[in-house]
Design a protein around this motif. Sequence first.
Motif, PDB file in Angstrom:
ATOM      1  N   SER A   1      44.259  43.421  50.758  1.00  0.00           N
ATOM      2  CA  SER A   1      44.147  43.606  49.309  1.00  0.00           C
ATOM      3  C   SER A   1      45.500  44.028  48.759  1.00  0.00           C
ATOM      4  CB  SER A   1      43.131  44.694  48.973  1.00  0.00           C
ATOM      5  OG  SER A   1      41.841  44.309  49.363  1.00  0.00           O
ATOM      6  N   PHE A   2      45.796  43.569  47.572  1.00  0.00           N
ATOM      7  CA  PHE A   2      47.042  43.936  46.898  1.00  0.00           C
ATOM      8  C   PHE A   2      46.720  44.341  45.473  1.00  0.00           C
ATOM      9  CE2 PHE A   2      49.881  42.451  50.136  1.00  0.00           C
ATOM     10  CZ  PHE A   2      49.172  41.463  50.773  1.00  0.00           C
TER      11      PHE A   2
ATOM     12  N   ALA B   1      46.052  43.883  40.006  1.00  0.00           N
ATOM     13  CA  ALA B   1      46.299  43.365  41.319  1.00  0.00           C
ATOM     14  C   ALA B   1      46.696  41.912  41.291  1.00  0.00           C
ATOM     15  CB  ALA B   1      45.031  43.530  42.123  1.00  0.00           C
ATOM     16  N   ALA B   2      47.225  41.418  42.458  1.00  0.00           N
ATOM     17  CA  ALA B   2      47.563  40.022  42.453  1.00  0.00           C
ATOM     18  C   ALA B   2      48.153  39.535  43.738  1.00  0.00           C
ATOM     19  CB  ALA B   2      48.529  39.749  41.348  1.00  0.00           C
ATOM     20  N   LEU B   3      48.115  38.249  43.848  1.00  0.00           N
ATOM     21  CA  LEU B   3      48.743  37.596  44.978  1.00  0.00           C
ATOM     22  C   LEU B   3      48.999  36.150  44.607  1.00  0.00           C
ATOM     23  CD1 LEU B   3      49.802  37.932  47.707  1.00  0.00           C
ATOM     24  CD2 LEU B   3      47.587  37.366  48.601  1.00  0.00           C
TER      25      LEU B   3
ATOM     26  N   ARG C   1      41.250  37.297  52.925  1.00  0.00           N
ATOM     27  CA  ARG C   1      40.637  37.615  51.646  1.00  0.00           C
ATOM     28  C   ARG C   1      41.591  38.471  50.852  1.00  0.00           C
ATOM     29  NH1 ARG C   1      35.468  39.361  54.129  1.00  0.00           N
ATOM     30  NH2 ARG C   1      34.854  37.341  54.843  1.00  0.00           N
ATOM     31  N   ILE C   2      41.849  38.081  49.643  1.00  0.00           N
ATOM     32  CA  ILE C   2      42.734  38.839  48.771  1.00  0.00           C
ATOM     33  C   ILE C   2      41.913  39.319  47.591  1.00  0.00           C
ATOM     34  CG2 ILE C   2      44.855  38.800  47.433  1.00  0.00           C
ATOM     35  CD1 ILE C   2      45.183  38.181  50.418  1.00  0.00           C
ATOM     36  N   TRP C   3      41.747  40.607  47.469  1.00  0.00           N
ATOM     37  CA  TRP C   3      41.035  41.191  46.330  1.00  0.00           C
ATOM     38  C   TRP C   3      42.076  41.723  45.376  1.00  0.00           C
ATOM     39  CZ3 TRP C   3      36.020  40.567  45.721  1.00  0.00           C
ATOM     40  CH2 TRP C   3      35.275  40.222  46.835  1.00  0.00           C
ATOM     41  N   MET C   4      41.950  41.380  44.131  1.00  0.00           N
ATOM     42  CA  MET C   4      42.901  41.845  43.162  1.00  0.00           C
ATOM     43  C   MET C   4      42.185  42.586  42.056  1.00  0.00           C
ATOM     44  SD  MET C   4      45.578  38.934  43.074  1.00  0.00           S
ATOM     45  CE  MET C   4      45.036  37.563  44.022  1.00  0.00           C
ATOM     46  N   ASN C   5      42.405  43.849  41.994  1.00  0.00           N
ATOM     47  CA  ASN C   5      41.796  44.653  40.961  1.00  0.00           C
ATOM     48  C   ASN C   5      42.764  44.702  39.797  1.00  0.00           C
ATOM     49  OD1 ASN C   5      40.877  46.620  39.298  1.00  0.00           O
ATOM     50  ND2 ASN C   5      40.144  47.912  40.941  1.00  0.00           N
ATOM     51  N   LEU C   6      42.479  43.923  38.772  1.00  0.00           N
ATOM     52  CA  LEU C   6      43.414  43.787  37.674  1.00  0.00           C
ATOM     53  C   LEU C   6      43.275  44.875  36.627  1.00  0.00           C
ATOM     54  CD1 LEU C   6      43.332  39.936  37.267  1.00  0.00           C
ATOM     55  CD2 LEU C   6      44.927  41.338  38.554  1.00  0.00           C
ATOM     56  N   SER C   7      42.282  45.751  36.739  1.00  0.00           N
ATOM     57  CA  SER C   7      42.234  46.871  35.825  1.00  0.00           C
ATOM     58  C   SER C   7      43.193  47.937  36.342  1.00  0.00           C
ATOM     59  CB  SER C   7      40.825  47.427  35.701  1.00  0.00           C
ATOM     60  OG  SER C   7      40.393  47.931  36.928  1.00  0.00           O
TER      61      SER C   7
END
Length: 97
Positions: A34-35, A11-13, A2-8
């Motif tokens: 998470s990244f 984040a990203a993958l 699972r990759i969670w990306m918090n873009l505020s």
Amino acid sequence: MRIWMNLSLVAALAGLGACARLPHPRAEVCPDTSFQIYFEPDSATLTDEGLAVVATAAAGARSCRVDGVQVLGLADAAGSPQANLALSQARAAAVSR
């Protein structure tokens, strides 16, 4: 994986989405990870640091089986809700590419 990306916070993958659709010869499943990836202000353009995180994450995913990738895009509370939604979607799309 699972990759969670918090873009505020941002984040990203990128690159792992394609891995999840391909047959994977490795039996071991990647651990949930998470990244956070940073973008230029008010933009869907990743910073150099953000691009490096994407490259590192994609390289790490090559050593195990990726069963799925989740991208979560967020924007801050400044500006209109419509503009923030559009920015969140653009950032998530940039990461997915």
